[in-house]
Design a protein around this motif. Structure first.
Motif, PDB file in Angstrom:
ATOM      1  N   UNK A  42       0.838  -1.196   0.000  1.00 49.67           N
ATOM      2  CA  UNK A  42       0.000   0.000   0.000  1.00 49.67           C
ATOM      3  C   UNK A  42       0.877   1.251   0.000  1.00 49.67           C
ATOM      4  N   UNK A  43       0.228   2.401  -0.175  1.00 47.69           N
ATOM      5  CA  UNK A  43       0.931   3.678  -0.187  1.00 47.69           C
ATOM      6  C   UNK A  43       0.510   4.537   1.000  1.00 47.69           C
ATOM      7  N   UNK A  44       1.448   5.383   1.418  1.00 51.46           N
ATOM      8  CA  UNK A  44       1.169   6.392   2.439  1.00 51.46           C
ATOM      9  C   UNK A  44       1.555   7.751   1.875  1.00 51.46           C
ATOM     10  N   UNK A  45       0.907   8.787   2.381  1.00 52.88           N
ATOM     11  CA  UNK A  45       1.364  10.133   2.077  1.00 52.88           C
ATOM     12  C   UNK A  45       2.054  10.656   3.334  1.00 52.88           C
ATOM     13  N   UNK A  46       3.262  11.173   3.153  1.00 59.35           N
ATOM     14  CA  UNK A  46       4.053  11.691   4.265  1.00 59.35           C
ATOM     15  C   UNK A  46       3.848  13.192   4.372  1.00 59.35           C
ATOM     16  N   UNK A  47       3.485  13.647   5.565  1.00 58.35           N
ATOM     17  CA  UNK A  47       3.281  15.072   5.841  1.00 58.35           C
ATOM     18  C   UNK A  47       4.059  15.428   7.104  1.00 58.35           C
ATOM     19  N   UNK A  48       4.368  16.699   7.306  1.00 56.49           N
ATOM     20  CA  UNK A  48       5.002  17.090   8.569  1.00 56.49           C
ATOM     21  C   UNK A  48       4.061  16.800   9.738  1.00 56.49           C
ATOM     22  N   UNK A  49       4.618  16.567  10.888  1.00 56.30           N
ATOM     23  CA  UNK A  49       3.775  16.290  12.066  1.00 56.30           C
ATOM     24  C   UNK A  49       2.925  17.506  12.444  1.00 56.30           C
ATOM     25  N   UNK A  50       3.283  18.686  11.924  1.00 57.87           N
ATOM     26  CA  UNK A  50       2.493  19.895  12.197  1.00 57.87           C
ATOM     27  C   UNK A  50       1.369  20.095  11.188  1.00 57.87           C
ATOM     28  N   UNK A  51       1.264  19.223  10.199  1.00 57.06           N
ATOM     29  CA  UNK A  51       0.259  19.368   9.151  1.00 57.06           C
ATOM     30  C   UNK A  51      -1.130  19.143   9.722  1.00 57.06           C
ATOM     31  N   UNK A  52      -2.126  19.792   9.136  1.00 55.35           N
ATOM     32  CA  UNK A  52      -3.493  19.704   9.649  1.00 55.35           C
ATOM     33  C   UNK A  52      -4.059  18.285   9.562  1.00 55.35           C
ATOM     34  N   UNK A  53      -3.542  17.472   8.618  1.00 54.32           N
ATOM     35  CA  UNK A  53      -4.048  16.103   8.485  1.00 54.32           C
ATOM     36  C   UNK A  53      -3.283  15.095   9.342  1.00 54.32           C
TER      37      UNK A  53
END
Length: 314
Positions: A179-190
């Motif tokens: 599967x795939x994940x999207x990586x965001x900063x830990x400060x991201x709203x999601x």
């Protein structure tokens, strides 16, 4: 036509004859040699006679009232016979080591994210079981690895369906679908939320290994109806993480690399129903006999694949 004499009479010599010859030379007796070999004395005598005939007819032994003694021709032949038989024994040992994966070599390649967890786990298990196999490893994109495999520079390549590489002409050993994940900063709203559709990130800056999404993980965004804006082209995986952590964009992470993300990044599972999963294979060249070491490494890869989180059930 007149038959030409053979300029290399040793080419017609049987290794069975040489074995009998060396044993008679060691024992100084046809009778003792026959006992050691488990043959009859007449059988040993026939082997020596055949060898003498093949070498031009000169006697190799003087027959004495009790036993035999090497002639000058026999003494000349001894070191050559020993070299031949020792070389054959050595070849037999090396071939046995190959069968038992106790020797030989394995040349393999893998794409970058496979090196994050899958290959190291498999390699550790393989080396523990087969410490005498010489290993050579390469890293590259799937198309380049397949070219190396075709050219005979690799015995095995860990490849994926990313990039629409032409896999049909290879023998494929399925390892996993990921599967795939999207990586965001830990400060991201999601960050901290559940699975997301990539459409929610249609306006985001994206970090990718290519300026064009086609043939990359970002094909997933095209399937969901938008063309991602690639703000930064970064090939190296750990560098992508640094860009994400700094708030410069988001990126896609396959399950193979999910274990190795840094703590200031959050991973969100991607919802992409009906999409083809990214398949990961161990590829070998079709029509070429795989070395036992390659077969053993495929087994180790399959065991390691079972430990990878985020697999999509078959």
């Amino acid at each position: 036509m007149v038959a030409m004499p053979n300029p290399h009479p040793m080419a017609d010599v049987s290794t069975v004859w040489l074995r009998a010859f060396l044993e008679v030379a060691r024992q100084g007796s046809f009778t003792l040699a026959a006992r050691t070999l488990g043959w009859t004395q007449s059988a040993v005598s026939r082997q020596i006679s055949a060898l003498e005939s093949a070498l031009g007819g000169a006697p190799l032994f003087d027959r004495l009232p009790r036993g035999v003694r090497l002639t000058e021709a026999g003494r000349v032949l001894v070191p050559h016979a020993q070299t031949v038989t020792e070389a054959l024994h050595g070849a037999g040992r090396e071939l046995a080591a190959l069968r038992e994966v106790a020797g030989g070599r394995l040349r393999f390649g893998a794409f970058a994210t496979a090196d994050a967890a899958l290959v190291p786990h498999a390699l550790a298990a393989f080396r523990a079981r087969h410490p005498r196999v010489r290993l050579a490893r390469e890293e590259g994109f799937t198309p380049a690895l397949l070219d190396r495999l075709t050219a005979g520079h690799l015995d095995l390549a860990v490849v994926s369906t990313t990039g629409r590489a032409p896999l049909e002409s290879y023998d494929l050993h399925h390892l996993l679908d990921e599967s795939l994940y999207v990586a965001v900063p830990t400060t991201h709203e999601l960050a901290g939320g559940g699975p997301v559709r990539l459409g929610r990130l249609a306006d985001a800056d994206w970090i990718s290994g290519s300026a064009r999404p086609e043939g990359t993980l970002l094909d997933a965004a095209l399937r969901q109806g938008f063309r991602p804006r690639v703000a930064h082209v970064v090939a190296e995986w750990t560098a992508k993480q640094g860009y994400v952590a700094a708030g410069l964009g988001v990126t896609l992470v396959p399950a193979l690399a999910a274990e190795s993300v840094r703590p200031d990044i959050a991973l969100l599972p991607v919802l992409d129903e009906g999409a083809p999963a990214r398949a990961v294979y161990a590829a070998t060249a079709r029509g070429r006999t795989a070395a036992p070491a390659a077969e053993a490494f495929v087994r180790a890869l399959r065991e390691a694949a079972e430990r990878i989180p985020g697999q999509i059930p078959g």
